[in-house]
Design a protein around this motif. Sequence first.
Motif, PDB file in Angstrom:
ATOM      1  N   PRO A  51       0.964  -1.136  -0.034  1.00 20.00           N
ATOM      2  CA  PRO A  51      -0.043  -0.087  -0.071  1.00 20.00           C
ATOM      3  C   PRO A  51       0.746   1.072   0.084  1.00 20.00           C
ATOM      4  O   PRO A  51       2.053   1.328   0.610  1.00 20.00           O
ATOM      5  N   PRO A  52       0.348   2.306  -0.652  1.00 15.39           N
ATOM      6  CA  PRO A  52       1.240   3.621  -0.514  1.00 15.39           C
ATOM      7  C   PRO A  52       1.427   4.134   0.766  1.00 15.39           C
ATOM      8  O   PRO A  52       0.310   4.450   1.415  1.00 15.39           O
ATOM      9  N   LEU A  53       2.365   4.480   1.070  1.00 18.61           N
ATOM     10  CA  LEU A  53       2.800   5.109   2.420  1.00 18.61           C
ATOM     11  C   LEU A  53       2.692   6.966   1.956  1.00 18.61           C
ATOM     12  O   LEU A  53       3.297   7.191   1.155  1.00 18.61           O
ATOM     13  N   ASP A  54       2.325   7.520   2.979  1.00 22.76           N
ATOM     14  CA  ASP A  54       2.137   9.163   2.826  1.00 22.76           C
ATOM     15  C   ASP A  54       3.684   9.485   3.036  1.00 22.76           C
ATOM     16  O   ASP A  54       4.102   9.234   4.167  1.00 22.76           O
ATOM     17  N   PRO A  55       4.298  10.154   2.016  1.00 21.70           N
ATOM     18  CA  PRO A  55       5.650  10.614   2.288  1.00 21.70           C
ATOM     19  C   PRO A  55       5.870  11.188   3.430  1.00 21.70           C
ATOM     20  O   PRO A  55       7.079  11.487   4.046  1.00 21.70           O
ATOM     21  N   LYS A  56       5.071  12.205   3.590  1.00 28.34           N
ATOM     22  CA  LYS A  56       5.175  12.953   4.642  1.00 28.34           C
ATOM     23  C   LYS A  56       5.360  12.593   6.083  1.00 28.34           C
ATOM     24  O   LYS A  56       6.109  12.961   6.636  1.00 28.34           O
ATOM     25  N   SER A  57       4.717  11.242   6.322  1.00 31.10           N
ATOM     26  CA  SER A  57       4.640  10.585   7.467  1.00 31.10           C
ATOM     27  C   SER A  57       6.132   9.928   7.876  1.00 31.10           C
ATOM     28  O   SER A  57       6.169   9.591   8.939  1.00 31.10           O
ATOM     29  N   ASN A  58       6.764   9.945   6.868  1.00 28.26           N
ATOM     30  CA  ASN A  58       8.170   9.321   6.973  1.00 28.26           C
ATOM     31  C   ASN A  58       9.404  10.367   6.946  1.00 28.26           C
ATOM     32  O   ASN A  58      10.709  10.233   6.773  1.00 28.26           O
ATOM     33  N   GLU A  59       9.079  11.809   6.838  1.00 30.57           N
ATOM     34  CA  GLU A  59       9.973  13.044   7.109  1.00 30.57           C
ATOM     35  C   GLU A  59      10.544  13.027   8.480  1.00 30.57           C
ATOM     36  O   GLU A  59       9.706  12.425   9.414  1.00 30.57           O
ATOM     37  N   PRO A  60      11.646  13.340   8.701  1.00 30.16           N
ATOM     38  CA  PRO A  60      12.255  13.257   9.963  1.00 30.16           C
ATOM     39  C   PRO A  60      11.750  13.846  11.041  1.00 30.16           C
ATOM     40  O   PRO A  60      11.447  13.291  12.212  1.00 30.16           O
ATOM     41  N   SER A  61      10.874  14.789  10.967  1.00 31.27           N
ATOM     42  CA  SER A  61       9.988  15.391  12.105  1.00 31.27           C
ATOM     43  C   SER A  61       8.877  14.571  12.594  1.00 31.27           C
ATOM     44  O   SER A  61       8.363  14.764  13.700  1.00 31.27           O
ATOM     45  N   PHE A  62       8.507  13.719  11.813  1.00 36.27           N
ATOM     46  CA  PHE A  62       7.446  12.581  12.065  1.00 36.27           C
ATOM     47  C   PHE A  62       7.841  11.246  12.403  1.00 36.27           C
ATOM     48  O   PHE A  62       6.913  10.219  12.684  1.00 36.27           O
ATOM     49  N   GLN A  63       9.365  10.934  12.315  1.00 37.25           N
ATOM     50  CA  GLN A  63       9.731   9.642  12.552  1.00 37.25           C
ATOM     51  C   GLN A  63       9.735   9.597  14.181  1.00 37.25           C
ATOM     52  O   GLN A  63       9.980  10.634  14.999  1.00 37.25           O
TER      53      GLN A  63
END
Length: 228
Positions: A51-63
Amino acid sequence: MKILMVLTSHDQLGDTGRKTGFWLEELAAPYYVFQDAGAQISLASPKGGRPPLDPKSNEPSFQTDITRRFEKDAGANAQLDATLRLDSVKQEDYDSVFYPGGHGPMWDLAEDEHSIKLLESFIAAGKPIALVCHAPGGLRHVKNPDGAPLVKGKTVTGFTNGEEEAVGLTKVVPFLVEDELMNCGAIFSKVKNWGVHTVVDGRLITGQNPGSSGPTAELLLETLRKAR
């Protein structure tokens, strides 16, 4: 315990030209709550496969430590590569179902007949269901066995109008989770933007936002243990 987790297959953020999908923390945090409790986890999505991952959710600030754990977990990623097709899963094979959010579910899962029927079958069987963040929007067409909206008269939470406004997508999403659940007769409960908030109403468990996903999964486990 066997728990099904249902993810979106939708990757387009309206007509913005940007990508969306599922929100990583909302998969990873519940995944490890369940795994560390010894539950058997299955992953499904409308189209099956990765399934597609929202790319924003893997940005450093959300890790987080948990998203990093998931990223390095070969077994978890192998499961994610091979999600079951939603039309192939049956309620009878699981004790419960958990829906992570991200914006994707608002386009596909909210309207998907297999998702709607699946949720209805869990409720009819007396099994608990849990949804977090945008995923509670997927309850908009779900009915009780008597034909009334599932959320009518129930206290629920989900991604709030204030949170949608804060991320600048009020005019992009097909509907607002808070407004839609209230339109269906729900009593909408919320705390400040990004505050951790979970609600249990009978067999329906909901969480407000990404940070609420782990606590929502804990509540689901607690509910399952009480039912045993």
